[in-house]
Design a protein around this motif. Structure first.
Motif, mmCIF file in Angstrom:
data_model
loop_
_atom_site.group_PDB
_atom_site.id
_atom_site.type_symbol
_atom_site.label_atom_id
_atom_site.label_comp_id
_atom_site.label_asym_id
_atom_site.label_seq_id
_atom_site.Cartn_x
_atom_site.Cartn_y
_atom_site.Cartn_z
ATOM 1 N N THR A 189 0.905 -1.178 0.229
ATOM 2 C CA THR A 189 -0.161 -0.082 -0.168
ATOM 3 C C THR A 189 0.779 1.226 -0.053
ATOM 4 N N GLU A 190 2.117 1.047 -0.524
ATOM 5 C CA GLU A 190 2.906 2.096 -0.334
ATOM 6 C C GLU A 190 3.805 2.131 -1.617
ATOM 7 N N MET A 191 4.105 3.150 -2.403
ATOM 8 C CA MET A 191 5.005 2.802 -3.449
ATOM 9 C C MET A 191 5.900 4.117 -3.476
ATOM 10 N N VAL B 175 10.713 7.909 14.336
ATOM 11 C CA VAL B 175 10.431 9.121 14.995
ATOM 12 C C VAL B 175 10.522 9.001 16.627
ATOM 13 N N PHE B 176 10.312 7.840 17.200
ATOM 14 C CA PHE B 176 10.496 7.886 18.574
ATOM 15 C C PHE B 176 12.020 7.879 18.884
ATOM 16 N N LYS C 247 14.301 9.165 16.960
ATOM 17 C CA LYS C 247 14.671 10.514 17.227
ATOM 18 C C LYS C 247 14.644 11.274 18.383
ATOM 19 N N THR D 102 0.499 10.404 16.372
ATOM 20 C CA THR D 102 2.021 10.206 16.039
ATOM 21 C C THR D 102 2.923 9.990 17.096
ATOM 22 N N PHE D 103 2.564 10.770 18.163
ATOM 23 C CA PHE D 103 3.576 10.762 19.258
ATOM 24 C C PHE D 103 3.065 9.967 20.521
ATOM 25 N N SER D 104 2.078 9.143 20.265
ATOM 26 C CA SER D 104 1.639 8.567 21.602
ATOM 27 C C SER D 104 2.604 7.241 21.638
ATOM 28 N N HIS D 105 3.350 7.040 22.302
ATOM 29 C CA HIS D 105 4.189 6.004 22.356
ATOM 30 C C HIS D 105 3.531 4.736 22.430
ATOM 31 N N HIS E 243 2.143 2.729 19.126
ATOM 32 C CA HIS E 243 3.267 2.267 18.201
ATOM 33 C C HIS E 243 3.910 1.063 18.601
ATOM 34 N N THR E 244 3.740 0.472 20.084
ATOM 35 C CA THR E 244 4.343 -0.497 20.599
ATOM 36 C C THR E 244 3.193 -1.247 21.554
ATOM 37 N N GLU F 94 1.078 10.204 9.032
ATOM 38 C CA GLU F 94 2.391 9.856 8.254
ATOM 39 C C GLU F 94 3.108 11.239 7.835
ATOM 40 N N LYS G 67 4.821 12.511 10.538
ATOM 41 C CA LYS G 67 6.118 11.772 10.790
ATOM 42 C C LYS G 67 7.420 12.104 9.776
ATOM 43 N N PHE H 249 8.604 15.246 10.628
ATOM 44 C CA PHE H 249 9.403 15.302 11.761
ATOM 45 C C PHE H 249 11.034 14.613 11.405
ATOM 46 N N MET H 250 10.663 13.689 10.687
ATOM 47 C CA MET H 250 12.262 13.083 10.295
ATOM 48 C C MET H 250 12.799 13.759 9.294
ATOM 49 N N GLU H 251 12.215 14.691 8.823
ATOM 50 C CA GLU H 251 12.744 15.698 7.639
ATOM 51 C C GLU H 251 12.930 14.663 6.453
ATOM 52 N N ARG I 49 1.124 6.746 -0.868
ATOM 53 C CA ARG I 49 0.295 5.736 0.002
ATOM 54 C C ARG I 49 -1.077 5.535 -0.467
#
Lengths: 449, 897
Positions: free
Chosen positions: A32-34, A439-440, A442, B834-837, B840-841, B871, B874, B877-879, B886
């Protein structure tokens, strides 16, 4: 009888086309991503994996580009060939205790080059070949590699010619596979020639041992199946499974699709119809199954059972160019129609029904004499374990023929195409998680967490 | 002569210590300060008596020949100032120049250049209704008196509050201009000196030769003359060399020691000063004892040979123009900067204020602000640093690096530390009186508030004319942190009036070491009624030139002067409870809820409007900024909107600034109009297509939307309308292609999320161009001609407010703002996602309630939206540039009108 057959064919056609319209919901399709990779200026024909992260692409513009599959970054550009690249292979050797992976490329400009993908250097180059090389084969065990053109040449690691065969016909060698006991099978037009490498000390000599002339037409595909078998496929749909040791035919399949049904009776009509393409363009195998790209269809054959497993006469809108059988029973194919399709072998809910339609191939073993036996329509239901090939997803993006693809497992799938592009297809969910992790990470580095 | 000056209290501050610390409140950097509203008047109800139509920048000069004269205005005079008397105004603003060190008797030692720092004051001319930020600077001119050409840059506005609010930005910007001019000037001055030195050398040689010749000859008298002449020439050479050295080493000196400030406070004759700075800094700039006055026109120097171009009478000469004074490049730069300042500060104070607030807030939302905000809000005006006067709680961003030589102090400490006395040198003619006028005005009438305003506003003012007020200085604006300030203030030497300064001078306390290299020059206010002693008694912490203040709307200090020509604009505010909601415009007796924009999901509630004379629309001005995503979008899109400069009841001149925003101000006005237009188009789109929500959904979940049509205007209009909903891919890419005829490529899908597509480009008679069919999986297609929409169905809830048919917005701008607010809510959720830890885990044992909520309660389609935004966040943020497409495999539906 004929009417019945034709009617069946039509019915089957509608069934197939309906099945091929997968619809917009593709729950099993994880791509779902390209990411579109631009860099080539002409058709991209070859993809070679270098390591877990990197791969090389090459094509008619003579460029070899190294990419990072995760980021899509264009790492290095290997320039040197002036004409289209005809073969590319990775060559891993041990030097100084470390495994190095290099790339060997062959081009129409009659050069062979060895590249270091880390530095981009052209480590070795041979430019005065008599004929363009069409295929390359690395014999890891002997630490030599072979180039096949109009003649077969054997080279060592340092690009020194060890030996070569005499000049063959203009057709030249189109494919090679390694056989046990230092034998090599090479496809030359309609024949398979078995060569033997004689190693005496440091000298290597090559000599032709046998010519296998069982194919009626040009051999397009020659693959290694497992330690005991190799397979070849020809332009008219002949699929032959060979014994690797004594080079005997283990199985012979002539994939005709429905043509025999019209034999004799609709000859005239046939000539004016667009002939059904049944050339075996490409094959791949996982040791047990062979997938053959036959025209625009797919054909799955079990070499152990010596029986057809599944088939789909029209798997694509155009010729299938490349296939891969993955470990999980998933099958992928790409085609001139610009799409990549993913298939799954599924057990037939009603075994007789789909099998009754359309497949008119001949099943037999040991010799093609058996190919014309009996009405095929009756025979198919008798095939045990026939399964269906269900489309579970397709990837649409290229605007030209998809020449090849290369899977990096969960990292994605790379496709290359006539439209000069490469596309990396990725699992969107997985990538999203990776990005979150990044992200985390970083945040942690910045001590903002 | 000076009549009683106007004294206008110009700020008032709420005592913010009263604010209850609520743990749930926004972090400091995200909270919105109360608008420094002052009580009895709204900014737009105040009439302005100014007879110029819009704010302008005036550059004027104190010409030694004709006195103060205007040099140029930005924008050019005819456009800007109407009937406003520039000459008169120049006179006024130049008359408070503290640093003019003009004449003095001859015979002092070597020359010393005064590297005077610029002074920055706010002046008001109440009679003219003009208020100005005045930035004095001096340029060097070898042919001018004292080598200096005093200039002043003034930002003139009819809105006093605007000047005060924007003081800091004005100061920063004008400092840059000033530095630019001065740098160019130093260059030219050095050139000039070199030429002059060459002439002098030549003259010296000639003279020596003549003396030699005449030695052989006879007459003693001419010989003596020659000898004198020679001595004079040699002296000049020394002096000029010293000057040259000073001017050339200026920059390095400044660079080396940012605190260094060669400050020459005194221009009294024969005041030999012990230059502490020079002593401390290794004596770079000349002898220890020196006189900073230079023999001037009264005592004409020797007339030298024609080659040495020291003229005997400078009044004969034409003074150099600004172009000649300043190197061409720098001059042009300065002019450009002035133009840009004028553009930047164009418009109403409220508008500027809210815009700056908004930018401040957005700047703090670094992770998400790129999504829906106008890029111009985020990027433009990089040079304009935002510090809103009276803005307590908004953290001020660090100051932009000013020109390196400026070496602006950054920390509060440095502001506070650069406390000093500045004597005022006024025109000689009126000096006596003015000296006596030197004094400090403090909030004498607000002694009851003393406890609360710990270091309350000091309003200082000097009047050399009858109605010039110095309303504030940079120092006072910068030192808003009252506590620290009070400490330092107490440590400072006692306040002195000008006379006291004179005494101080006599006592030898002449120079002051300044730790702050710039702009701490203060002008004392003059009030006969209040003596410094009184002041100190009543207001122990208030220091005359320091004017520490807190800007809140709570407290206002006003001075009722006998001769008060200026009404106190924001004066004597009612003391407003600090915790009274988010609005600051409070005037309990006549506010009533005027407009409530309260869609169910939208946090935009509010508001109080004034019952008197304001129509309900004014409430939009009052929407608490904290509740708006982009407060600066309050600004309406056209004149018919509720926004007016001061009031519609005001005189024609009072309507001044606002209309001028429109035609000229491309940036703000353009943005404003664009927003209105976009909003209107969006409203129209919503009304036209009942299935609009699905199209909006496509945009918000990252699916490229193609507007297919054969008529360009219609397609473009729809693209404009839909652009409201489109999140930007990144800060630098907006992903909109309003009109294209070339078949789409795959890469286009990555770059463009909203495409206007020409149906006619493909010569097929089918409905769909081939490329659209090929990529139909990734595209939503809005067919303008057939009024169909092909896209995935949206069945979530988050977007409903956006397209709620009952939203009866009339104005495009209002809707635009509303859409922004809804989107900001989406963005907030996406940010959280995005930033709730835990999210994502997922294997973590304790999942946050939010995560559970996200999984269980949020609709699948809404998740798509949030995931897409997440997304983007993110990637931002990651530049990483958003270089992936997507998509999802979903069923498309076709909607028909």
């Amino acid at each position: 009888m004929l009417r019945w057959i034709l009617g069946g064919r039509e019915a089957q056609g509608t069934v197939e086309s309906a099945a091929l319209f997968i619809g917009e919901e593709q729950p099993k399709n994880c791509f779902t991503e390209m990411q579109v990779l631009k860099g080539h200026f002409d058709i991209v024909r070859f993809l070679v994996q270098i390591d877990d992260l990197r791969f090389a692409s090459a094509g008619d513009d003579g460029l070899v580009l190294i990419w990072n599959v995760e980021t899509g970054d264009h790492l290095i550009e290997l320039r040197g060939h002036t004409q289209q690249i005809t073969a590319m292979i990775s060559y891993t050797f041990i030097r100084g205790g470390n495994a190095h992976t290099a790339l060997i490329t062959a081009s129409s400009d009659r050069t062979l080059s060895l590249w270091d993908p880390d530095s981009g250097n052209r480590v070795q180059n041979i430019s005065d070949l008599q004929s363009p090389v069409k295929c390359l084969l690395v014999l890891v065990r002997l630490d030599v590699w072979l180039s096949g053109g109009n003649e077969l040449c054997v080279w060592n690691r340092d690009f020194e010619l060890q030996c070569k065969t005499v000049h063959h016909s203009d057709a030249g060698i189109s494919a090679m596979v390694e056989l046990p006991k230092n034998f090599i099978a090479a496809a030359m037009d309609k024949e398979i020639v078995i060569f033997k490498l004689n190693l005496s000390g440091s000298d290597i000599a090559v000599m032709a041992m046998r010519h296998l002339a069982d194919h009626q037409d040009t051999i397009h595909s020659l693959i290694h199946v497992n330690d005991g078998l190799f397979a070849s496929g020809s332009h008219i749909g002949e699929l032959i499974i060979w014994d690797s040791v004594d080079w005997t035919i283990q199985a012979y399949e002539h994939i005709l699709w429905e043509e025999p049904a019209r034999d004799g009776q609709s000859e005239f009509k046939l000539n004016h119809q667009k002939p059904i393409e049944r050339s075996i363009q490409h094959m791949s195998s996982d040791g047990e199954y062979i997938v053959a790209a036959v025209g625009s269809g797919l054909y799955v054959y079990n070499v152990l059972m010596k029986s057809v497993v599944a088939y789909r006469r029209i798997a694509h809108d155009s010729n299938v160019l490349h296939t891969v059988l993955q470990q999980d029973g998933c099958l992928m194919s790409c085609s001139e129609d610009g799409s990549v399709r993913m298939w799954e072998l599924q057990d037939l809910p009603l075994p007789a029904e789909p099998a009754s339609s359309g497949f008119f191939g001949m099943f037999g073993t040991f010799g093609r004499s058996s190919k014309q036996t009996g009405p095929p329509a009756k025979k198919i239901p008798e095939v045990p374990g026939l399964r269906s090939l269900e489309l579970i997803g397709d990837l649409i993006g290229h605007s030209g023929a998809v020449q090849m693809f290369l899977s990096f497992k969960e990292k994605g799938l790379v496709t290359c195409s006539t439209d000069h592009l490469l596309i990396v297809w990725k699992d969107g969910e997985f990538q999203s998680q990776l990005r979150s992790l990044a992200v985390f990470q970083k945040l942690q580095e910045n001590q903002e967490l | 002569m000076i009549s009683s000056p106007d004294l206008v209290a110009y700020t008032k501050e709420t005592d913010f210590s009263e604010i209850v610390k609520d743990p749930s409140v926004l972090p400091e950097e995200l909270s919105v300060p109360l608008y420094p509203y002052t009580g009895d008047t709204t900014p737009w109800s105040k009439t302005s008596g100014a007879n110029f139509t819009k704010d302008f920048i005036l550059l004027s000069e104190f010409s030694e020949q004709v006195g103060p004269q205007p040099l140029l205005t930005v924008p050019p005079e005819t456009k800007a100032c109407g009937t406003f008397d520039l000459n008169h105004f120049s006179l006024r603003i130049m008359s408070v120049d503290y640093q003019t060190s003009l004449t003095g008797p001859a015979g002092c030692g070597s020359l010393k250049l005064n590297f005077v720092e610029d002074s920055k004051v706010v002046l008001g001319d109440s009679r003219e209704g003009a208020f100005a930020y005045v930035h004095h600077l001096t340029l060097y001119d070898l042919e001018a008196r004292g080598f200096v050409r005093p200039l002043c840059l003034a930002y003139v506005s009819s809105d006093e509050n605007k000047i005060i609010q924007q003081f800091q930005q004005l100061s920063t910007e004008f400092s840059k201009v000033s530095e630019c001019l001065k740098t160019g000037n130093r260059k030219n001055f050095a050139n000039e000196l070199e030429i002059k030195l060459r002439d002098l050398e030549h003259t010296r040689v000639v003279l020596l030769r003549e003396i030699e010749r005449e030695d052989k000859g006879s007459c003693p008298t001419p010989l003596a003359n020659k000898g004198d002449e020679l001595a004079s020439v040699e002296k000049f050479i020394q002096e000029y060399k010293s000057l040259l050295k000073q001017v050339t080493c200026y920059q390095t000196r400044k660079l080396r020691d940012s605190e260094y400030s060669p400050y020459e406070p005194d221009d009294l004759p024969h005041s030999f000063e012990f230059d502490l700075d020079d002593l401390r800094h290794g004596q770079l700039a000349g002898p220890v004892l020196e006189c900073n006055v230079f023999p001037c026109t009264d005592t004409p120097s020797h007339s030298l040979k024609p080659i040495n171009s020291i003229s005997s009478c400078r009044f004969d000469k034409r003074l150099k123009t600004l172009e000649e004074l300043c190197d061409d490049y720098f001059h042009q730069q300065a002019l450009q900067q002035l133009n840009s300042i004028e553009r930047t500060f164009r418009g109403d104070a409220c508008h500027l204020y809210s815009q700056q607030l908004c930018r401040n807030l957005l700047r703090n939302l670094k992770s998400t602000n790129f999504l829906f905000e106008d890029p111009c809000d985020l990027e433009e005006e990089v040079g304009l640093q935002i510090g809103i006067a009276g803005q307590h709680s908004v953290r001020q961003p660090s100051f932009l690096p000013a020109p390196s030589i400026l070496s602006a102090p950054v920390s509060l400490e440095s502001y506070v530390s650069c406390v000093e006395m500045v004597p005022i040198k006024l025109e000689l003619g009126g000096s006596k009186t003015e000296m006596e006028n030197g004094g400090v005005v403090s909030a004498s009438d607000c002694q009851e508030n003393v406890e609360m305003c710990v270091s309350a506003l000091m309003k200082t003012s000097i009047s050399s004319g009858d109605s010039i007020e110095v309303l504030g200085t940079e120092k006072s604006f910068r030192s808003q942190d009252s506590n620290i300030l009070m400490d330092t203030a107490l440590q400072r030497p006692p306040p002195m009036s000008t006379t006291a300064v004179l005494e101080g001078l006599n006592q030898g306390r002449v120079t002051t070491i300044r730790t702050c290299s710039e702009d701490s020059i203060e002008v004392l206010c003059t009030t006969e009624s209040i003596l410094p002693e009184d002041l100190r008694a009543s207001y122990p912490c208030a220091i005359d030139e320091e004017s520490p203040e807190q800007e809140t709307d709570e407290k206002d200090i006003s001075h009722n002067q006998e001769d008060k020509q200026v009404e106190c604009v924001y004066s004597v505010g009612n003391k407003v409870p600090g915790d009274h909601g988010a609005t600051c415009m409070e005037e309990p007796q006549d506010f009533y809820p005027a407009v409530t924009l309260t869609p169910p999901d939208c946090p935009m509630t509010l508001t109080l409007g004034r019952s008197s004379s304001q129509d309900a629309c004014h409430a939009s001005e009052l929407i608490p900024l904290s509740l708006l995503d982009e407060p600066c979008r309050i600004v309406p899109d056209d004149l018919s909107d509720c926004f007016s400069y001061r009031s519609t009841t005001a005189s024609t001149t009072s309507e001044c600034t606002f209309p001028t925003c429109l035609p000229k101000n491309k940036r703000e006005g353009g943005t404003r109009r664009r927003r209105g237009r976009v909003g209107r188009a969006a409203l129209q789109f919503l009304r036209q297509f009942p299935f609009a929500v699905h199209a909006v959904f496509s945009l918000l979940c990252g699916r490229t939307l193609v507007v297919l049509g054969s008529e360009e205007a219609a397609v473009r209009r729809l693209v404009t309308a839909l652009s409201v909903y489109m999140p930007h891919l990144s800060r630098y890419r907006d992903g909109i292609q309003p009109w294209t005829s070339t078949p789409l490529q795959l890469a286009d899908l990555l770059n463009w999320k909203l495409i206007g597509f020409n149906r006619m480009c493909c010569f097929t008679y089918t409905n769909m161009p081939h490329c659209l069919g090929h990529y139909s999986r990734y595209l939503s297609i809005l067919d303008v001609d057939q009024k169909t929409l092909r896209c995935p169905v949206y069945s979530g809830t988050l977007l409903n407010p956006l397209v709620e048919p009952r939203s009866h917005f009339k104005r495009g701008n209002t809707y635009f703002m509303f859409a922004q607010s809804v989107q900001s809510k989406l963005v907030t959720t996406a940010f959280l996602l995005t930033f709730s830890h835990g999210f994502h885990t997922p294997r973590r044992p304790r999942e946050s309630t939010w995560t559970q909520c996200f999984h269980s309660e949020i609709h699948r389609d809404d998740k798509k939206i949030l995931n897409y935004l997440s997304e983007l966040i993110k990637l931002h943020f990651m530049e990483v540039p958003p270089n992936v497409l997507r998509f999802s495999y979903t069923t498309n539906s076709i909607f028909k009108l």
